[in-house]
Design an enzyme around this catalytic site. Sequence first.
Site, PDB file in Angstrom:
ATOM      1  N   CYS A   1       1.204  -1.278   0.170  1.00  0.00           N
ATOM      2  CA  CYS A   1      -0.451  -0.045  -0.105  1.00  0.00           C
ATOM      3  C   CYS A   1       0.967   1.495  -0.223  1.00  0.00           C
ATOM      4  CB  CYS A   1      -0.840   0.035   1.703  1.00  0.00           C
ATOM      5  SG  CYS A   1      -2.021  -1.318   1.288  1.00  0.00           S
ATOM      6  N   ILE A   2       1.237   1.299   1.385  1.00  0.00           N
ATOM      7  CA  ILE A   2       2.225   2.509   1.122  1.00  0.00           C
ATOM      8  C   ILE A   2       3.303   3.232   0.067  1.00  0.00           C
ATOM      9  CG2 ILE A   2       3.462   4.958   3.066  1.00  0.00           C
ATOM     10  CD1 ILE A   2       1.114   3.386   4.012  1.00  0.00           C
TER      11      ILE A   2
END
Length: 401
Positions: free
Chosen positions: A257-258
Site C-alpha cells: 500500500c504505502i
Amino acid sequence: MKVAIIGQGYVGLTISAFAAEHFEVVGFDSNLNIVNQLNQGHSHIEGIESSQLGKLIKSGRYRATTQGRDIQGSDIVVIAVPTPLSPDRKPELSFIDAACKTIGQNLLHSALVINESTSFPGTLRNIIKPAIERYSSTQIEHLYAISPERVDPGRGDFNQKNTPRLYSGITSEATEKTRLFYSKFCDNLVEVSSPEVAEAAKLFENTFRQVNIALVNEFAQIAHSLGINVYETLDAANTKPYGFMKFTPSAGVGGHCIPVDPTYLAAVAEEHGAPATFIRRANEVNLEMPEYIVRRVAADNGGTLQGKSVLVVGVAYKPNVADVRETAAELVIQHLRSQGAVVSWHDEVVGSWKSESSAPLQGADITVVVTKHDLVDEKMILASAPYVFDTTGKVKGAKGL
Ligand SMILES: NC(=O)c1ccc[n+]([C@@H]2O[C@H](COP(=O)([O-])OP(=O)(O)OC[C@H]3O[C@@H](n4cnc5c(N)ncnc54)[C@H](O)[C@@H]3O)[C@@H](O)[C@H]2O)c1
C-alpha cells in the site's frame, strides 16, 4: 445469497472469512497452490486462522477455486486483486482487467460488483464497468460499487468489524445493496457521494502516511546532523495536544500500500495537469533511507564495510507479518552488498526469501535491525554483534537513527 471474491490474498481471504459467516462464499484465485492450500484448510494470511477456515469449509459456506465458472450464480462479486506498479512505476491494472474478464465471461445474471482493490478515482466507472461489459457475451446490466479496503494485516485492535468502511455505488441501488452487504459484518459504514470520492479517499489516506513518514525520515537526518536525539524530540513534540501526530523514522516504507498507492494518486494528478511534487519527493526520501542508513553504519565502522559480516534483522516490511513486498530490507541489503559487506539476514517469521534462508541471530561483525518482530529477543539482538544499528527505535542500547 452467494458471494464470489476474486483474489484470495490479504484482502480477499479476510473478506471471505467474514462474509462466509453470513453467506455462501466462493473464493476465486488464479493461483492453484493457494487454492489447494485453502481448500485443505490452511490459511496463508495473518489474522485468518486455519481453524476458522476449516470450520467454514466444513460447514459448506466457503470453498476456493481456480475455475471461473464456479462464480456463476453469484449475487455479489468482490474484486480483491493486486494493483501494483509496472517496472516503470506506473499503475498496473492488468490484474483488474483479468478479474473483469472472469466476471464478464461467467456472470450470466445481474449481480452487484464491488471493487476493493485500491486504484485511482475513475477506475470503477471508467475501467471496471466497461471492461466487464466488453467481456460479457450478454447484455446484462450489473450494479457497480466501491468499498476500499482498510485491513491492516497482523493488527489486533482494528479489524473488519470495527474499522469504518467507505462505500458508494454508481447508482443509488448499488449503494444501498453495498450497505446491506457490509452491514452484516461491519459496524460503521460511511456512505460518500460518489465512487470517485471513496477511491480518492483511500489513496489520500495512504499518501498522508507516506508523506509523514518521509518527513520524519528527513527529520531524523536533520536531528542526527544537529546532535539531537530524534526520538526524544518527537516525544517532546507529541506533548502538544492538538495539531501534531507522531510518526517514527524507519528504513523506509513497504508492503502493497504505502509505497504504491501514492504513486497511483500522483499518476492520475499529473494526467490531469495537477502537481504531485510532494508525493513524488516523499517517495524519493523514503527510498533514499536505506542508503543513508548504510552510510551511517559504515561511518561508525571505520568508513568501510568491505569484508565485514553484516546480519540484517527483520526482512518483512513490518513487525509480526511474513509480507516482504516492497520491503526496505531489500534496498538495505543491496546497499550493504555494494559496499563489500557479506550479508545474511535473520527473520524467522519470513523463513525463506529470494532463495535465501533466515540465518542464526549471532556471530556477526555488525547487526542492522530493519524490522523487529515481537518474538525476537532484544538481548539476543544486542549479543549478535559488537555493533548493532537499530532503525526501529525499539532496541534499547543499540546505535540508532
Ligand atoms: N494488503 C493490504 O494490507 C491491503 C490493504 C488495503 C487495500 N489493499 C489492496 O487490496 C488489493 C489486493 O491486495 P492484497 O494485499 O490482498 O494482495 P495479495 O497479493 O495478498 O492477494 C491478491 C490475490 O489475487 C490473486 N490474483 C491475481 N490475479 C488474479 C485474477 N486475475 N483472478 C483471481 N485472482 C487473482 C493472487 O494470486 C493473490 O492470491 C490491492 O489493490 C491492494 O492495494 C491491500
